[in-house]
Design a protein around this motif. Structure first.
Motif, PDB file in Angstrom:
ATOM      1  N   ALA A 174       0.841  -1.205   0.000  1.00 25.42           N
ATOM      2  CA  ALA A 174       0.000   0.000   0.000  1.00 25.42           C
ATOM      3  C   ALA A 174       0.870   1.247   0.000  1.00 25.42           C
ATOM      4  CB  ALA A 174      -0.938  -0.013   1.211  1.00 25.42           C
ATOM      5  N   ALA A 175       1.946   1.238   0.767  1.00 21.82           N
ATOM      6  CA  ALA A 175       2.856   2.385   0.828  1.00 21.82           C
ATOM      7  C   ALA A 175       3.561   2.606  -0.510  1.00 21.82           C
ATOM      8  CB  ALA A 175       3.877   2.186   1.947  1.00 21.82           C
ATOM      9  N   ARG A 176       3.992   1.523  -1.158  1.00 25.40           N
ATOM     10  CA  ARG A 176       4.657   1.650  -2.469  1.00 25.40           C
ATOM     11  C   ARG A 176       3.735   2.296  -3.487  1.00 25.40           C
ATOM     12  NH1 ARG A 176       6.253  -3.719  -1.885  1.00 25.40           N
ATOM     13  NH2 ARG A 176       4.595  -4.296  -3.343  1.00 25.40           N
ATOM     14  N   LEU A 177       2.503   1.799  -3.537  1.00 22.80           N
ATOM     15  CA  LEU A 177       1.545   2.338  -4.506  1.00 22.80           C
ATOM     16  C   LEU A 177       1.216   3.794  -4.218  1.00 22.80           C
ATOM     17  CD1 LEU A 177      -0.460  -0.604  -5.641  1.00 22.80           C
ATOM     18  CD2 LEU A 177      -0.922   1.579  -6.649  1.00 22.80           C
ATOM     19  N   ALA A 178       1.047   4.140  -2.970  1.00 20.72           N
ATOM     20  CA  ALA A 178       0.719   5.514  -2.595  1.00 20.72           C
ATOM     21  C   ALA A 178       1.867   6.467  -2.911  1.00 20.72           C
ATOM     22  CB  ALA A 178       0.373   5.586  -1.109  1.00 20.72           C
ATOM     23  N   ALA A 179       3.092   5.971  -2.917  1.00 19.24           N
ATOM     24  CA  ALA A 179       4.262   6.818  -3.150  1.00 19.24           C
ATOM     25  C   ALA A 179       4.602   7.011  -4.626  1.00 19.24           C
ATOM     26  CB  ALA A 179       5.475   6.223  -2.426  1.00 19.24           C
ATOM     27  N   LEU A 180       3.976   6.267  -5.517  1.00 16.69           N
ATOM     28  CA  LEU A 180       4.292   6.386  -6.940  1.00 16.69           C
ATOM     29  C   LEU A 180       3.906   7.761  -7.477  1.00 16.69           C
ATOM     30  CD1 LEU A 180       3.067   2.968  -8.433  1.00 16.69           C
ATOM     31  CD2 LEU A 180       5.434   3.706  -8.075  1.00 16.69           C
ATOM     32  N   ALA A 181       4.792   8.330  -8.273  1.00 18.58           N
ATOM     33  CA  ALA A 181       4.477   9.572  -8.975  1.00 18.58           C
ATOM     34  C   ALA A 181       3.663   9.244 -10.219  1.00 18.58           C
ATOM     35  CB  ALA A 181       5.771  10.285  -9.363  1.00 18.58           C
ATOM     36  N   ALA A 182       2.860  10.180 -10.674  1.00 16.83           N
ATOM     37  CA  ALA A 182       2.080   9.972 -11.895  1.00 16.83           C
ATOM     38  C   ALA A 182       3.029   9.644 -13.046  1.00 16.83           C
ATOM     39  CB  ALA A 182       1.251  11.197 -12.220  1.00 16.83           C
ATOM     40  N   GLY A 183       2.692   8.581 -13.779  1.00 20.12           N
ATOM     41  CA  GLY A 183       3.526   8.132 -14.890  1.00 20.12           C
ATOM     42  C   GLY A 183       4.537   7.068 -14.514  1.00 20.12           C
ATOM     43  N   GLU A 184       4.590   6.699 -13.242  1.00 19.74           N
ATOM     44  CA  GLU A 184       5.572   5.728 -12.757  1.00 19.74           C
ATOM     45  C   GLU A 184       4.954   4.327 -12.667  1.00 19.74           C
ATOM     46  OE1 GLU A 184       8.901   5.546  -9.177  1.00 19.74           O
ATOM     47  OE2 GLU A 184       7.176   6.873  -8.961  1.00 19.74           O
ATOM     48  N   THR A 185       5.751   3.309 -13.000  1.00 23.29           N
ATOM     49  CA  THR A 185       5.363   1.913 -12.885  1.00 23.29           C
ATOM     50  C   THR A 185       6.497   1.152 -12.216  1.00 23.29           C
ATOM     51  OG1 THR A 185       3.994   1.965 -14.878  1.00 23.29           O
ATOM     52  CG2 THR A 185       4.765  -0.196 -14.165  1.00 23.29           C
ATOM     53  N   LYS A 186       6.158   0.298 -11.259  1.00 19.34           N
ATOM     54  CA  LYS A 186       7.148  -0.561 -10.593  1.00 19.34           C
ATOM     55  C   LYS A 186       6.704  -2.010 -10.710  1.00 19.34           C
ATOM     56  CE  LYS A 186       9.257   2.673  -7.607  1.00 19.34           C
ATOM     57  NZ  LYS A 186       9.994   2.935  -6.443  1.00 19.34           N
TER      58      LYS A 186
END
Length: 167
Positions: A39-51
């Motif tokens: 949940a923390a990883r997803l919330a921290a993603l910037a727009a346009g980012e994929t991990k």
């Protein structure tokens, strides 16, 4: 045939193949658990980012944040080696889906990306997904995700779990 609805509904609809979807549903439980690493990883993603996150049994997740796009900026796609479990974690988006037999392939299969691009299909079915809802796309389900659900773009946080096709 594509499946869509709540995570609980999808778990029920895929119960005949629990081994194939176990990693996906275990991961999604973590994504929706407040304070979890996922949940923390997803919330921290910037727009346009994929991990990319590796899961068990050959499955992996693509955690994404992006602005939804106008339909004319979208395209239809399908996959051969993986089933997509597309789960909206935050925001709303529209998706379209059509059977593979009804649409032409417009580019060669990209085996490295497991990606096939398809031509336009105006008679596709439209799905509207909000927070916590998901769609499962099998290889015969040509789909166009990431579309605006209204007039304006919206920031969406989503995870696409790639589940290997079992022959």
């Amino acid at each position: 045939m594509a499946l869509f609805g709540s995570r609980a509904t999808l778990r029920d609809q895929t119960a005949d193949r629990p081994e194939a979807f176990a990693a996906a549903f275990s991961y999604l439980e973590e994504v929706f658990r407040p304070g979890s690493p996922a949940a923390a990883r997803l919330a921290a993603l910037a727009a346009g980012e994929t991990k990319r996150v590796e899961l068990s049994d050959g499955a992996f997740a693509l955690e994404q944040a992006y602005w939804t796009k106008a339909r004319e900026d979208g395209f239809f796609e399908s996959h051969r080696r993986y089933i997509d479990v597309q789960v909206v974690v935050a925001g709303h988006e529209a998706m379209e889906v059509v059977d593979l037999s009804r649409v032409e392939q417009t580019a060669p299969y990209d085996a490295e990306r497991d990606f096939i691009k398809h031509g336009e299909q105006v008679q596709a079915s439209r799905l509207m997904l909000g927070e916590g809802e998901a769609a499962v796309f099998f290889p015969a389900d040509v789909h166009m995700p990431s579309l605006r659900s209204g007039a304006d773009p919206q920031l969406v946080r989503k995870s696409v779990v790639k589940v290997p096709v079992i022959a």
